[in-house]
Scaffold this motif. Structure first.
Motif, short mmCIF file in Angstrom:
data_model
loop_
_atom_site.label_atom_id
_atom_site.label_comp_id
_atom_site.label_asym_id
_atom_site.label_seq_id
_atom_site.Cartn_x
_atom_site.Cartn_y
_atom_site.Cartn_z
N ILE A 52 0.84 -1.19 0.00
CA ILE A 52 0.00 0.00 0.00
C ILE A 52 0.88 1.24 0.00
CG2 ILE A 52 -1.90 1.20 1.16
CD1 ILE A 52 -1.85 -1.79 2.76
N VAL A 53 0.71 2.07 -1.02
CA VAL A 53 1.45 3.33 -1.10
C VAL A 53 0.75 4.34 -0.20
CG1 VAL A 53 2.23 5.17 -2.62
CG2 VAL A 53 2.13 2.81 -3.48
N ARG A 54 1.51 4.91 0.72
CA ARG A 54 0.93 5.82 1.70
C ARG A 54 1.44 7.25 1.52
NH1 ARG A 54 -1.32 3.53 6.13
NH2 ARG A 54 -2.20 5.62 6.24
N TYR A 55 0.57 8.19 1.86
CA TYR A 55 0.90 9.62 1.80
C TYR A 55 0.62 10.25 3.16
CZ TYR A 55 0.48 8.55 -3.14
OH TYR A 55 0.62 7.97 -4.37
N ARG A 56 1.38 11.28 3.47
CA ARG A 56 1.19 11.95 4.76
C ARG A 56 -0.15 12.67 4.83
NH1 ARG A 56 7.00 12.10 4.29
NH2 ARG A 56 6.88 13.87 2.87
N ASP A 57 -0.86 12.77 3.71
CA ASP A 57 -2.20 13.36 3.76
C ASP A 57 -3.27 12.38 3.27
OD1 ASP A 57 -1.51 13.25 1.12
OD2 ASP A 57 -2.06 15.33 0.65
N ASP A 58 -2.99 11.08 3.37
CA ASP A 58 -4.05 10.13 2.96
C ASP A 58 -5.04 9.96 4.11
OD1 ASP A 58 -3.38 7.82 4.61
OD2 ASP A 58 -1.88 7.20 3.14
N PRO A 59 -6.24 9.38 3.83
CA PRO A 59 -7.32 9.39 4.84
C PRO A 59 -7.01 8.62 6.13
CG PRO A 59 -8.16 8.73 2.67
CD PRO A 59 -6.69 8.82 2.54
N ALA A 60 -6.02 7.76 6.12
CA ALA A 60 -5.76 6.95 7.32
C ALA A 60 -4.44 7.31 8.00
CB ALA A 60 -5.74 5.47 6.95
N TRP A 61 -3.63 8.12 7.37
CA TRP A 61 -2.30 8.45 7.90
C TRP A 61 -2.37 9.01 9.32
CZ3 TRP A 61 2.41 7.39 5.99
CH2 TRP A 61 3.51 8.00 6.62
N PRO A 62 -1.49 8.65 10.24
CA PRO A 62 -0.41 7.68 10.07
C PRO A 62 -0.81 6.26 10.48
CG PRO A 62 -0.15 8.78 12.17
CD PRO A 62 -1.45 9.29 11.57
N GLY A 63 -2.09 6.03 10.70
CA GLY A 63 -2.54 4.68 11.10
C GLY A 63 -2.51 3.71 9.93
N PRO A 64 -2.74 2.42 10.23
CA PRO A 64 -2.89 1.44 9.14
C PRO A 64 -4.21 1.70 8.41
CG PRO A 64 -2.64 0.38 11.32
CD PRO A 64 -2.91 1.82 11.56
N ILE A 65 -4.32 1.25 7.20
CA ILE A 65 -5.51 1.58 6.40
C ILE A 65 -6.73 0.73 6.72
CG2 ILE A 65 -4.14 2.35 4.44
CD1 ILE A 65 -5.15 -0.40 3.14
N TRP A 66 -6.48 -0.47 7.27
CA TRP A 66 -7.60 -1.41 7.43
C TRP A 66 -8.60 -0.85 8.42
CZ3 TRP A 66 -2.43 -2.80 7.49
CH2 TRP A 66 -1.99 -3.46 6.35
N GLY A 67 -9.83 -0.74 7.97
CA GLY A 67 -10.90 -0.27 8.85
C GLY A 67 -10.92 1.24 9.07
N ALA A 68 -10.00 1.98 8.47
CA ALA A 68 -9.89 3.41 8.76
C ALA A 68 -11.04 4.20 8.12
CB ALA A 68 -8.56 3.96 8.28
N VAL A 69 -11.21 4.07 6.84
CA VAL A 69 -12.34 4.74 6.17
C VAL A 69 -12.97 3.75 5.19
CG1 VAL A 69 -11.34 7.06 6.34
CG2 VAL A 69 -10.92 5.69 4.27
N GLU A 70 -14.21 4.03 4.83
CA GLU A 70 -14.91 3.13 3.92
C GLU A 70 -14.23 3.11 2.55
OE1 GLU A 70 -19.61 2.34 2.96
OE2 GLU A 70 -19.05 3.86 4.45
N SER A 71 -14.15 1.95 1.94
CA SER A 71 -13.51 1.87 0.63
C SER A 71 -14.40 2.51 -0.44
CB SER A 71 -13.18 0.43 0.27
OG SER A 71 -14.36 -0.30 0.07
N LYS A 72 -13.75 3.09 -1.45
CA LYS A 72 -14.47 3.73 -2.55
C LYS A 72 -14.01 3.10 -3.86
CE LYS A 72 -13.57 8.14 -1.50
NZ LYS A 72 -13.40 9.59 -1.68
N LYS A 73 -14.95 2.57 -4.64
CA LYS A 73 -14.61 1.90 -5.89
C LYS A 73 -14.02 2.86 -6.92
CE LYS A 73 -16.60 -2.31 -7.37
NZ LYS A 73 -17.40 -3.02 -8.37
#
Lengths: 144, 144
Positions: free
Chosen positions: A95-116
């Motif tokens: 998973i490519v992460r950014y300092r301004d992504d919706p889950a940063w700095p946590g792990p992505i799983w369960g952080a926000v709802e997935s969008k197709k």
């Protein structure tokens, strides 16, 4: 070799192609460039259950793929993880992460709802990524 | 080689010893048998930044360690992950999971508050684990 991709991965991802060992999937979540490598071996749930040759191949493919996606998507950090609590078939998240992504700095799983992805967004990702995988032992899936 | 363990890892973990490449840490969280392997190389944040020999050594140590902790703690699943969004020094989580642990089937990060080991609990873990690492290329830290 009797390999069949787990139905949950089939449902949640697009198949981009494969390396010698691993099927390469794109997760249907536009929040992050999120890819999954699945060694095409049946009945393996843990990395150490692969034979030594396959382990070596897995990590070699993972390293090649990691460097390509970090370059392609200009990420700040890469998360690499084999969890598999819900889908037992061994699969390795990249998973490519950014300092301004919706889950940063946590792990992505369960952080926000997935969008197709829309068809346009999907084409953007594949048009950027697939050319960079040329001559890296990657074989593109003919029809996405 | 100028390696220094990141201060956050020093604060959150006990140092158990090391393999040829990796320092082996136990996370101070009694909720899960949770270990971290840290390649003793400076200024590396991603696995693919290690040279090929070190990558091979990392995965070889990870596989040996994974099999030992799954045997030692009779886990149902192992989670292996290199995240590093908060602590940039490359480190590889190895978490033994159970179908009745406090975070199952989700990832452990952020699931429940961490609980420190008592001295007795810590001795139980090390007394079970360290003998199984004998003759596996692991060198015990003299004082815990």
């Amino acid at each position: 070799m009797g390999f069949e991709l787990h139905q949950q991965l089939q449902a949640d991802c697009c198949q981009l192609g494969s390396f010698q060992l691993c099927r390469v999937l794109l997760c249907q979540d536009v929040n992050y460039p999120w890819f999954i490598l699945v060694p095409q071996r049946q009945d393996i749930t843990e990395i150490y259950q692969l034979d030594e040759k396959d382990q070596h191949q897995l990590w070699s493919e993972s390293a090649v793929f990691s460097e390509v996606v970090m370059e392609c998507f200009a990420g700040h950090k890469l998360n690499v993880a084999a969890l598999g609590n819900m889908v037992p078939q061994l699969h390795l998240h990249h998973i490519v992460r950014y300092r301004d992504d919706p889950a940063w700095p946590g792990p992505i799983w369960g952080a926000v709802e997935s969008k197709k992805y829309s068809q346009v967004q999907l084409a953007e990702v594949t048009n950027s990524l697939l050319p960079l995988l040329k001559n890296k032992g990657f074989i593109e899936k003919v029809a996405l």
